[in-house]
Design a protein around this motif. Structure first.
Motif, PDB file in Angstrom:
ATOM      1  N   ALA A  69       0.833  -1.210   0.000  1.00  0.00           N
ATOM      2  CA  ALA A  69       0.000   0.000   0.000  1.00  0.00           C
ATOM      3  C   ALA A  69       0.867   1.260   0.000  1.00  0.00           C
ATOM      4  O   ALA A  69       0.564   2.238  -0.695  1.00  0.00           O
ATOM      5  N   GLY A  70       1.954   1.248   0.787  1.00  0.00           N
ATOM      6  CA  GLY A  70       2.845   2.397   0.837  1.00  0.00           C
ATOM      7  C   GLY A  70       3.536   2.654  -0.488  1.00  0.00           C
ATOM      8  O   GLY A  70       3.699   3.810  -0.910  1.00  0.00           O
ATOM      9  N   ALA A  71       3.941   1.583  -1.157  1.00  0.00           N
ATOM     10  CA  ALA A  71       4.592   1.729  -2.464  1.00  0.00           C
ATOM     11  C   ALA A  71       3.628   2.314  -3.486  1.00  0.00           C
ATOM     12  O   ALA A  71       4.009   3.150  -4.313  1.00  0.00           O
ATOM     13  N   LEU A  72       2.360   1.879  -3.410  1.00  0.00           N
ATOM     14  CA  LEU A  72       1.352   2.397  -4.338  1.00  0.00           C
ATOM     15  C   LEU A  72       0.988   3.844  -4.028  1.00  0.00           C
ATOM     16  O   LEU A  72       0.731   4.635  -4.935  1.00  0.00           O
ATOM     17  N   ALA A  73       0.978   4.198  -2.735  1.00  0.00           N
ATOM     18  CA  ALA A  73       0.532   5.531  -2.319  1.00  0.00           C
ATOM     19  C   ALA A  73       1.643   6.576  -2.373  1.00  0.00           C
ATOM     20  O   ALA A  73       1.357   7.778  -2.268  1.00  0.00           O
ATOM     21  N   ALA A  74       2.893   6.153  -2.534  1.00  0.00           N
ATOM     22  CA  ALA A  74       4.010   7.095  -2.475  1.00  0.00           C
ATOM     23  C   ALA A  74       3.880   8.207  -3.513  1.00  0.00           C
ATOM     24  O   ALA A  74       4.154   9.385  -3.229  1.00  0.00           O
ATOM     25  N   GLY A  75       3.466   7.834  -4.716  1.00  0.00           N
ATOM     26  CA  GLY A  75       3.294   8.840  -5.757  1.00  0.00           C
ATOM     27  C   GLY A  75       2.229   9.856  -5.399  1.00  0.00           C
ATOM     28  O   GLY A  75       2.382  11.060  -5.657  1.00  0.00           O
ATOM     29  N   LEU A  76       1.136   9.379  -4.798  1.00  0.00           N
ATOM     30  CA  LEU A  76       0.066  10.287  -4.361  1.00  0.00           C
ATOM     31  C   LEU A  76       0.567  11.233  -3.284  1.00  0.00           C
ATOM     32  O   LEU A  76       0.275  12.442  -3.309  1.00  0.00           O
ATOM     33  N   PHE A  77       1.333  10.691  -2.334  1.00  0.00           N
ATOM     34  CA  PHE A  77       1.913  11.540  -1.285  1.00  0.00           C
ATOM     35  C   PHE A  77       2.787  12.638  -1.905  1.00  0.00           C
ATOM     36  O   PHE A  77       2.728  13.799  -1.510  1.00  0.00           O
ATOM     37  N   ALA A  78       3.613  12.219  -2.883  1.00  0.00           N
ATOM     38  CA  ALA A  78       4.584  13.145  -3.478  1.00  0.00           C
ATOM     39  C   ALA A  78       3.916  14.272  -4.247  1.00  0.00           C
ATOM     40  O   ALA A  78       4.516  15.336  -4.438  1.00  0.00           O
ATOM     41  N   ARG A  79       2.674  14.050  -4.705  1.00  0.00           N
ATOM     42  CA  ARG A  79       1.963  15.105  -5.433  1.00  0.00           C
ATOM     43  C   ARG A  79       1.375  16.154  -4.502  1.00  0.00           C
ATOM     44  O   ARG A  79       0.943  17.211  -4.960  1.00  0.00           O
ATOM     45  N   HIS A  80       1.322  15.873  -3.215  1.00  0.00           N
ATOM     46  CA  HIS A  80       0.678  16.788  -2.276  1.00  0.00           C
ATOM     47  C   HIS A  80       1.623  17.394  -1.257  1.00  0.00           C
ATOM     48  O   HIS A  80       1.216  18.255  -0.467  1.00  0.00           O
ATOM     49  N   ALA A  81       2.891  16.952  -1.232  1.00  0.00           N
ATOM     50  CA  ALA A  81       3.844  17.492  -0.259  1.00  0.00           C
ATOM     51  C   ALA A  81       5.260  17.287  -0.769  1.00  0.00           C
ATOM     52  O   ALA A  81       5.499  16.476  -1.675  1.00  0.00           O
ATOM     53  N   ARG A  82       6.188  18.030  -0.201  1.00  0.00           N
ATOM     54  CA  ARG A  82       7.593  17.883  -0.550  1.00  0.00           C
ATOM     55  C   ARG A  82       8.098  16.515  -0.114  1.00  0.00           C
ATOM     56  O   ARG A  82       7.657  15.968   0.897  1.00  0.00           O
ATOM     57  N   ALA A  83       9.031  15.976  -0.892  1.00  0.00           N
ATOM     58  CA  ALA A  83       9.565  14.650  -0.588  1.00  0.00           C
ATOM     59  C   ALA A  83      10.157  14.608   0.819  1.00  0.00           C
ATOM     60  O   ALA A  83       9.947  13.643   1.566  1.00  0.00           O
ATOM     61  N   ALA A  84      10.903  15.642   1.209  1.00  0.00           N
ATOM     62  CA  ALA A  84      11.527  15.659   2.535  1.00  0.00           C
ATOM     63  C   ALA A  84      10.480  15.595   3.639  1.00  0.00           C
ATOM     64  O   ALA A  84      10.663  14.906   4.652  1.00  0.00           O
ATOM     65  N   THR A  85       9.365  16.283   3.443  1.00  0.00           N
ATOM     66  CA  THR A  85       8.286  16.268   4.444  1.00  0.00           C
ATOM     67  C   THR A  85       7.692  14.874   4.588  1.00  0.00           C
ATOM     68  O   THR A  85       7.459  14.388   5.702  1.00  0.00           O
ATOM     69  N   ILE A  86       7.463  14.225   3.459  1.00  0.00           N
ATOM     70  CA  ILE A  86       6.890  12.869   3.489  1.00  0.00           C
ATOM     71  C   ILE A  86       7.856  11.899   4.151  1.00  0.00           C
ATOM     72  O   ILE A  86       7.453  11.063   4.980  1.00  0.00           O
ATOM     73  N   LEU A  87       9.126  11.992   3.805  1.00  0.00           N
ATOM     74  CA  LEU A  87      10.129  11.072   4.348  1.00  0.00           C
ATOM     75  C   LEU A  87      10.247  11.223   5.867  1.00  0.00           C
ATOM     76  O   LEU A  87      10.325  10.223   6.598  1.00  0.00           O
ATOM     77  N   ARG A  88      10.243  12.464   6.353  1.00  0.00           N
ATOM     78  CA  ARG A  88      10.272  12.686   7.800  1.00  0.00           C
ATOM     79  C   ARG A  88       9.031  12.101   8.460  1.00  0.00           C
ATOM     80  O   ARG A  88       9.110  11.432   9.502  1.00  0.00           O
ATOM     81  N   ALA A  89       7.869  12.327   7.853  1.00  0.00           N
ATOM     82  CA  ALA A  89       6.615  11.831   8.420  1.00  0.00           C
ATOM     83  C   ALA A  89       6.587  10.308   8.476  1.00  0.00           C
ATOM     84  O   ALA A  89       6.119   9.714   9.458  1.00  0.00           O
ATOM     85  N   MET A  90       7.115   9.649   7.438  1.00  0.00           N
ATOM     86  CA  MET A  90       7.101   8.192   7.403  1.00  0.00           C
ATOM     87  C   MET A  90       8.035   7.596   8.458  1.00  0.00           C
ATOM     88  O   MET A  90       7.725   6.567   9.066  1.00  0.00           O
TER      89      MET A  90
END
Length: 400
Positions: A69-90
Motif C-alpha cells: 500500500a505504501g509503495a502504491l501511495a508514495a506517488g500520491l503523497f509526493a503530489r501533495h507534499a515535498r519529498a523531505a516532508t513525506i520522508l520525515r513523516a514516514m
C-alpha cells in the motif's frame, strides 16, 4: 575566489553524503527494522501469549500488505507534499508504530500498527533513494545507492543479533528499544534530505544523444525484478528451518547461517553499487542474476556446509543488493526523462512486493503439500532467477 569555489564544492559533497546517511537511516528504519526485526520477535510474541500462533502469522502479513500500500501511495503523497516532508513523516510513523506494538491492546490494534509500519516502509523505499540519487554525480550513483540500501542489510543483521539481546529484557522492552533506535535514526536523517529545488548534477555530454528508452526495456526490467523477488523467498523464509530441521543440525546452527545471511546483506549493496559504477548497471544486473541463480540452486543440489555458507552469504548480499542495481537501471533507462523515474521505480517496487507476497504464500503451500520438500523450493527459486536472466538477455539483444 578559488577558495570560495572549493568550499562550495566541499559543502555540496558534504550535503550529498548527509543525504546518503539520511537515506540509509530511512531504509534501516522502514525495511531493516520494521520488517526483518519481526522475524525473531514472532516466537517470543507467541511464547508470551500475546497472540496465538494461528493469528500471529497474519501480523507479519500485515506489514507486507502495508508495504505494498505504501509503495502504491508514495506517488500520491509526493503530489501533495515535498519529498523531505513525506520522508520525515514516514520515519516518525514507523517510530510511533514500534511504541504502539509494545502494548498488545488487541489483535486489531496490533494488526493496524503493523500495517502502518508497512506503509512507512513502502513509501520510504519508493521515495528516499530517488530523492537522494538525483543530487549525486552519475559516476558515483551506484556506490551512493548501495550505501543507502545498506540500511536494509543492517536491519537483517540486527534481527539475528541485537533483537535476541533485547528480548532478554522482555518483549515490551524490545519494542520500546526498537522505537528508541528508530527515533535516533529519524533525528539523524531529519536535516539530511536535500531541498527540492537543489539542482541535480548534469549528465555527461556523451549521453546527450542517447535515445529515449523503449517501453519493452522497462517492462522487461519490471518482470526481472519481480522474478528476482521469487528467487529470494526460499532463503528469506526457509533457510533457517532447512538447516535446523531439514538437515538436522539444530536451531543454533540455523541461527548461525542466518547471521551469515545478515553479514552478506550488510556488504551486498555497497559491493553491488561499486560493481555498477565500474561495469554499468545493465551488466551488473546480469552478473547479479547469474550469481543468485547459482547461490539459490546450491541447497537444492548439495548439503555441504561450506557450500551452504557460501549460498547464505551470497543470497544475503543480493537481498538488499539487487535494489540499488534495479534503481540505477531505471534511472539509466530514463536518464533523459527524469520526471518519469520515480513513477517507474514505484511500479518496479510494487511488482517486487506483489510477487514476493505471492511467492511466500505459494511456496509455503507447496512446502506443506509436498511433505516438507525443501529442495523443491530452492529449485523453484533458481528457476525464477534463470527466467529473469533470460528475459534480460533477450531484452538486451532486442534493443541492439
Amino acid at each position: 575566489m578559488r577558495y570560495a569555489v572549493l568550499n562550495q564544492t566541499e559543502r555540496g559533497a558534504f550535503q550529498v553524503w548527509r543525504g546518503v546517511l539520511a537515506g540509509a537511516s530511512a531504509s534501516l528504519v522502514g525495511i531493516g527494522l520494521a520488517r526483518f526485526a519481526y522475524t525473531p520477535l514472532l516466537p517470543a510474541i507467541i511464547g508470551a501469549h500475546w497472540f496465538p500462533a494461528s493469528t500471529a502469522a497474519y501480523l507479519g502479513a500485515a506489514n507486507l500488505g502495508g508495504y505494498l500500500a505504501g509503495a502504491l501511495a508514495a506517488g500520491l503523497f509526493a503530489r501533495h507534499a515535498r519529498a523531505a516532508t513525506i520522508l520525515r513523516a514516514m520515519m516518525v510513523l514507523a517510530t510511533i508504530a514500534f511504541v504502539a506494538c509494545a502494548f498488545p491492546v488487541s489483535f486489531l490494534w496490533f494488526f493496524a500498527w503493523r500495517f502502518l509500519s508497512g506503509i512507512s516502509g513502502g513509501a520510504l523505499m519508493v521515495l528516499a533513494a530517488p530523492t537522494i540519487i538525483a543530487h549525486v554525480a552519475p559516476s558515483r550513483r551506484g556506490f551512493a545507492s548501495g550505501a543507502i540500501f545498506t540500511g536494509i542489510g543492517l536491519g537483517i543483521a540486527a534481527s539475528g543479533t541485537i533483537v535476541p539481546l533485547l528480548l532478554r529484557q522482555g518483549l515490551t522492552q524490545t519494542w520500546l528499544g526498537l522505537a528508541v533506535v528508530s527515533l535516533l535514526l529519524t533525528i539523524v536523517a531529519w536535516n539530511g534530505w536535500p531541498s527540492q529545488d537543489a539542482p541535480a548534477p548534469a549528465q555527461p555530454h556523451e549521453h546527450k544523444q542517447a535515445k529515449a528508452p523503449s517501453p519493452p526495456a522497462l517492462r522487461a526490467l519490471f518482470v526481472e525484478y519481480a522474478l528476482n523477488a521469487v528467487g529470494l523467498v526460499p532463503h528469506m523464509i526457509f533457510l533457517v528451518d532447512f538447516v535446523a530441521r531439514g538437515l538436522g543440525k539444530g536451531v543454533d546452527a540455523g541461527a548461525e547461517f542466518w547471521v551469515l545471511y545478515g553479514l552478506g546483506a550488510i556488504a551486498g549493496p555497497l559491493l553491488a553499487g561499486h560493481l555498477a559504477d565500474r561495469a554499468g548497471f545493465g551488466r551488473a544486473l546480469r552478473v547479479a542474476y547469474l550469481l543468485q541463480l547459482i547461490a539459490v540452486a546450491l541447497p537444492a543440489v548439495s548439503s555441504n556446509s561450506g557450500l551452504l555458507m557460501v549460498s547464505s552469504v551470497m543470497v544475503g548480499a543480493f537481498t538488499p543488493g539487487i535494489v540499488p542495481l534495479v534503481l540505477g537501471r531505471v534511472n539509466e533507462l530514463l536518464a533523459h526523462h527524469p520526471a518519469l523515474q520515480k513513477g517507474a521505480w514505484s511500479r518496479a517496487t510494487t511488482g517486487f512486493a506483489v510477487l514476493q507476497a505471492l511467492a511466500a504464500y505459494g511456496l509455503s503451500f507447496l512446502f506443506s503439500s509436498s511433505g516438507g520438500d525443501y529442495r523443491l523450493l530452492f529449485m523453484i527459486g533458481a528457476a525464477a532467477l534463470a527466467i529473469a536472466l533470460a528475459v534480460d538477455l533477450f531484452a538486451a539483444l532486442k534493443r541492439r
